[in-house]
Design an enzyme around this catalytic site. Sequence first.
Site: not given
Length: 360
Positions: A24, A28, A94, A115, A149, A251, A272
């Site tokens: 990841d 990124d 997340k 998705r 998910e 959020k 992250k």
Amino acid sequence: MTDLELEIKKYADAYYQGNEMISDSDYDALIAKLKKEQPNSELLNKVIGSDLKGVSTKYKLDATMGTLEKCNTDEEMKEWWNKHPHDNLIAELKIDGNGQLLTYRNGKLAYVRSRGDGEYGDDTTQNVTKVQGVPTDLGVDFNGSVRGEVVMFRSTFEKFFPEGKNPRNMAAGIIKRLDGSDCEKLNFIAYDLFDNDNKFDASEADKLSFLKDHGFCIPRFETNPTLEGLKVWKDSLEPNGEIPCDGIVIKQNIVNKDDLMRHTPLNNVAYKPNCQSAVTTIKRIIWQLRGKFFGPVAEVEPVELEGTTVSKASLSNVNIMNELGVYEGAEVIMTKHGLIIPQVDKVLNPRQNAFDIPTV
């Protein structure tokens, strides 16, 4: 597409196929490079990746399944915090799984879509209904969709699939099996709600309460966190924990549906774990004496990595150099191992067996 865009698209497609090719943080780092060099790239404004290869029938999703802007460092998070309202927030784990959208009619599950590209996905109803934590009857008059998910818990992975690459890859592969085998070993974690009748989704807290009260597993969340509290939480995340996760989502509690319909909402963000990778170019390769032996070192275009400017990186040894396909002029992904030693981890366009052991 440019070479960089094609490279990113290749890794994204592999990721959505359950064949993760890079970490990841490395991914990124490529996205960060794309933002810097091609800020108007279409890839930055849409979810990239694909579902099953060879499946021609795609279905329009009932809600946009976009992606979030990412803060990969504490400094980026602080900058976001200072630019956005933060007096009424929800922060939640997340979840790192296989995105699915469950659509309900009069409280009963009508169908499920993957998705896909954020606008169109595959029909995954047959398999997802076998997954644990997917209620088919909510017992309430709800018309809309639930986003979440499909994941494999670490304990399940270690018990049944110890030879697998990782839980996320196993979950992605299983959910796409034509015979639906092993789907019962997966779990669904719901985190968003799209209510066509505007009854249950006035705030993010309302959404989570509705989901929990009607049979869904939801991620850990906190209301009105402090910036320091978010950092402590983020730093405490375990990369190999029971629930696959890759950060914290922040959020605005009061829902702005127009913003959520964007591929990348303006008011929410993903925090992250500290990104330890960067993309740079090898200028030349030198040999430094390490005890009794010479070892290869790459002099690279200076790049910021974990708060410092890095201009050199270890190449380990000739065998690893040839495995990576290293050469002068190569564009590479560099990682600070243990936050201390910069090392070349991947060459974007490798050349095999480019170097022999030097003579001195």
